[in-house]
Design a protein around this motif. Structure first.
Motif, PDB file in Angstrom:
ATOM      1  N   ILE A  81       0.855  -1.182   0.000  1.00 20.81           N
ATOM      2  CA  ILE A  81       0.000   0.000   0.000  1.00 20.81           C
ATOM      3  C   ILE A  81       0.889   1.229   0.000  1.00 20.81           C
ATOM      4  O   ILE A  81       1.841   1.317   0.775  1.00 20.81           O
ATOM      5  N   VAL A  82       0.584   2.182  -0.860  1.00 14.79           N
ATOM      6  CA  VAL A  82       1.278   3.470  -0.866  1.00 14.79           C
ATOM      7  C   VAL A  82       0.234   4.532  -0.556  1.00 14.79           C
ATOM      8  O   VAL A  82      -0.691   4.750  -1.345  1.00 14.79           O
ATOM      9  N   GLY A  83       0.330   5.163   0.620  1.00 12.10           N
ATOM     10  CA  GLY A  83      -0.710   6.086   1.040  1.00 12.10           C
ATOM     11  C   GLY A  83      -0.179   7.209   1.893  1.00 12.10           C
ATOM     12  O   GLY A  83       1.023   7.284   2.181  1.00 12.10           O
ATOM     13  N   ASP A  84      -1.103   8.102   2.304  1.00 10.01           N
ATOM     14  CA  ASP A  84      -0.709   9.195   3.187  1.00 10.01           C
ATOM     15  C   ASP A  84      -1.802   9.563   4.191  1.00 10.01           C
ATOM     16  O   ASP A  84      -1.591   9.509   5.384  1.00 10.01           O
ATOM     17  N   ALA A  85      -2.987   9.922   3.755  1.00  9.21           N
ATOM     18  CA  ALA A  85      -4.008  10.504   4.627  1.00  9.21           C
ATOM     19  C   ALA A  85      -4.763   9.438   5.417  1.00  9.21           C
ATOM     20  O   ALA A  85      -4.889   8.287   4.995  1.00  9.21           O
ATOM     21  N   ASP A  86      -5.301   9.851   6.563  1.00 11.06           N
ATOM     22  CA  ASP A  86      -5.839   8.907   7.552  1.00 11.06           C
ATOM     23  C   ASP A  86      -6.937   8.007   7.015  1.00 11.06           C
ATOM     24  O   ASP A  86      -6.876   6.791   7.163  1.00 11.06           O
ATOM     25  N   SER A  87      -7.970   8.576   6.393  1.00 10.20           N
ATOM     26  CA  SER A  87      -9.101   7.757   5.956  1.00 10.20           C
ATOM     27  C   SER A  87      -8.674   6.760   4.884  1.00 10.20           C
ATOM     28  O   SER A  87      -9.160   5.618   4.845  1.00 10.20           O
ATOM     29  N   PHE A  88      -7.755   7.157   4.008  1.00 10.98           N
ATOM     30  CA  PHE A  88      -7.284   6.257   2.953  1.00 10.98           C
ATOM     31  C   PHE A  88      -6.397   5.158   3.519  1.00 10.98           C
ATOM     32  O   PHE A  88      -6.456   4.001   3.077  1.00 10.98           O
ATOM     33  N   VAL A  89      -5.560   5.508   4.485  1.00  8.10           N
ATOM     34  CA  VAL A  89      -4.700   4.499   5.113  1.00  8.10           C
ATOM     35  C   VAL A  89      -5.555   3.455   5.830  1.00  8.10           C
ATOM     36  O   VAL A  89      -5.319   2.243   5.713  1.00  8.10           O
ATOM     37  N   LYS A  90      -6.556   3.899   6.569  1.00  7.60           N
ATOM     38  CA  LYS A  90      -7.437   2.959   7.270  1.00  7.60           C
ATOM     39  C   LYS A  90      -8.140   2.041   6.281  1.00  7.60           C
ATOM     40  O   LYS A  90      -8.179   0.817   6.462  1.00  7.60           O
ATOM     41  N   TRP A  91      -8.677   2.629   5.215  1.00 12.05           N
ATOM     42  CA  TRP A  91      -9.388   1.832   4.213  1.00 12.05           C
ATOM     43  C   TRP A  91      -8.485   0.771   3.589  1.00 12.05           C
ATOM     44  O   TRP A  91      -8.816  -0.421   3.568  1.00 12.05           O
ATOM     45  N   ALA A  92      -7.333   1.202   3.090  1.00 13.43           N
ATOM     46  CA  ALA A  92      -6.466   0.267   2.364  1.00 13.43           C
ATOM     47  C   ALA A  92      -5.903  -0.803   3.290  1.00 13.43           C
ATOM     48  O   ALA A  92      -5.802  -1.982   2.906  1.00 13.43           O
ATOM     49  N   ALA A  93      -5.530  -0.420   4.509  1.00 11.79           N
ATOM     50  CA  ALA A  93      -4.972  -1.397   5.444  1.00 11.79           C
ATOM     51  C   ALA A  93      -5.980  -2.485   5.764  1.00 11.79           C
ATOM     52  O   ALA A  93      -5.643  -3.680   5.789  1.00 11.79           O
ATOM     53  N   HIS A  94      -7.216  -2.115   6.001  1.00 14.11           N
ATOM     54  CA  HIS A  94      -8.238  -3.108   6.330  1.00 14.11           C
ATOM     55  C   HIS A  94      -8.651  -3.908   5.095  1.00 14.11           C
ATOM     56  O   HIS A  94      -8.982  -5.094   5.206  1.00 14.11           O
TER      57      HIS A  94
END
Length: 442
Positions: A15-28
């Motif tokens: 996963i390549v991310g930055d912002a909180d809502s996107f990180v939570k979504w992709a991680a789960h």
């Protein structure tokens, strides 16, 4: 190559991310996959999660159990990191301009991975910008039958060929049903509603709910602590609007799963937290105090049976969704979620050297526009002269465009009458922090 008696190599997903809502979504989303090797690469931008936000976003995943599976990196180091790691799949998890900028970095690789991107929550109506910036990915993930139909229709209207795939929203996965809670949990949103007086009215409704029953708490669930940033910039925050609140009205920065553990019900205007609550058996009120409007992003709740006003909130008249609405909106049969099957087929094509080549063309306007785009994503992390020049020349233009969008929203000229729109987004927000005002959070 797989030799007799050997096990196939686990697919490597980064996963390549930055912002909180996107990180939570992709991680789960990725954490639900079996037999994969996973890693999270956090790129430093003005929106990058703090350590506290990261911990909240990753709570309950294998990422939280293995700190070495998370790496922070500067934008300039992304391509080299990926070249060394050689993942099979990269999930780009960020706002639309972030996805476009990082797509260019991924496609620089000699052996590029399959590129998957998507949207982190409820995404009706389907917005032109959300698709345009992600059109160069191999797969775009959404989370309901309704969204698949809306983005597929929008793609046809725009002549975009990116496949749209269905995944079960990771927060809508059935788990242990919670019961016996007494908290009224309010899921605050940064941009919705955007009007100060409407936000003041919500604050007053929450205060009235607390006063109506001092023995039960009203919990205002916020995404960021003072000094932290979110995917969207909040104005007129509830901590300010609820100054001198009753003692049983409290603020929480805990993960939503923890807040729901003691919830009697959840209140929101249009947060994806509604889906997370319903999946956990917690009833919901989707607040329609200000109507159902494009800029409130609450048209998705039409026909849900969840809409309610101030009196419902104060009386705690929470609701469960209509079954037909639920099946179309986020609670489809999990067997319909085929995004990973589609991704595996793309990986198989990649291994045979048959994956279609992808490029991200330079934006219209040439080098100056490209510098502006980079600066708009990286903010103070971009220290290039071209970025500074682009910011000085472009900031007044962008500010004027944002002001025009706000006027159109007030005048009702940006109305959305379908589940998708070719018009610009009905939401407008400040841009200064994304360009130059904030440094990446560590």
């Amino acid at each position: 190559m797989t030799y007799p008696g050997s096990r196939p190599r686990r697919l490597r997903v980064v996963i390549v991310g930055d912002a909180d809502s996107f990180v939570k979504w992709a991680a789960h989303l990725v954490d639900r996959l079996d037999a994969v090797s996973q890693h999270l690469l956090l790129v430093r931008t003005p929106l990058t999660v703090s350590d506290a936000q990261k911990d909240a976003a990753l709570a309950g995943t294998r990422f939280a159990q293995n700190p070495r599976s998370v790496t922070r990196v500067a934008f300039a180091g992304v391509a080299d990191w990926l070249a060394r790691d050689r993942p099979d799949v990269v999930v780009l998890a960020g706002r639309a301009p972030f996805v476009r900028l990082l797509s260019r970095e991924v496609y620089r690789l000699a052996q590029r991975p399959v590129v998957v991107t998507g949207l982190p929550g409820m995404s009706v109506p389907a917005l032109r910008g959300a698709l345009e910036y992600r059109r160069h990915a191999d797969l775009m993930v959404v989370h309901s039958r309704r969204e698949v139909a809306a983005y597929s229709r929008l793609a046809r209207a725009l002549g975009v060929t990116v496949p749209v795939a269905l995944a079960t929203l990771p927060f809508a996965v059935d788990g242990a049903k919670r019961s016996g809670g007494t908290d009224l949990v309010f899921a605050a949103q940064a941009l919705v509603p955007g009007d100060r007086e409407e936000r003041r009215r919500i604050a007053e409704i929450l205060r009235l709910a607390a006063v109506a029953d001092p023995s039960r708490r009203v919990v205002v669930k916020l995404r960021s602590r003072p000094g932290e940033v979110e995917a969207h910039q909040e104005r007129d925050g509830y901590s300010e609007l609820l100054d001198h609140a009753p003692e049983n009205l409290v603020f929480s920065f805990a993960p939503m799963s923890e807040a729901l553990a003691t919830a009697e019900g959840l209140v929101t205007v249009s947060s994806t937290a509604a889906v997370e609550a319903l999946a956990a058996g917690v009833p919901v009120i989707a607040l329609d105090e200000f109507g159902v409007r494009p800029d409130l992003l609450n048209r998705v709740f039409d026909g849900s049976g969840l809409l309610g006003g101030a009196d419902d909130v104060v009386a705690r008249r929470f609701r469960h969704p209509e079954p037909r609405w639920a099946a179309t909106n986020y609670f489809h049969d999990h067997r319909e979620s085929t995004w990973w099957e589609q991704t595996r087929r793309l990986v198989a094509l990649r291994r045979r050297g048959m994956l279609s080549a992808r490029t991200v063309p330079r934006p219209r306007g040439g080098a100056l526009h490209a510098a502006w785009h980079r600066k708009s994503v990286l903010g103070a992390e971009d220290r290039s002269i071209a970025g500074r020049v682009a910011y000085v020349l472009g900031a007044p233009v962008v500010a004027a465009i944002v002001a025009l969008k706000r006027r159109r929203r007030r005048d009702g000229t940006a109305a959305v009458t379908e589940d998708f729109t070719l018009a610009p987004s009905p939401l407008a927000e400040p841009v200064g922090r994304r360009l130059a005002g904030a440094s990446g959070r560590k």
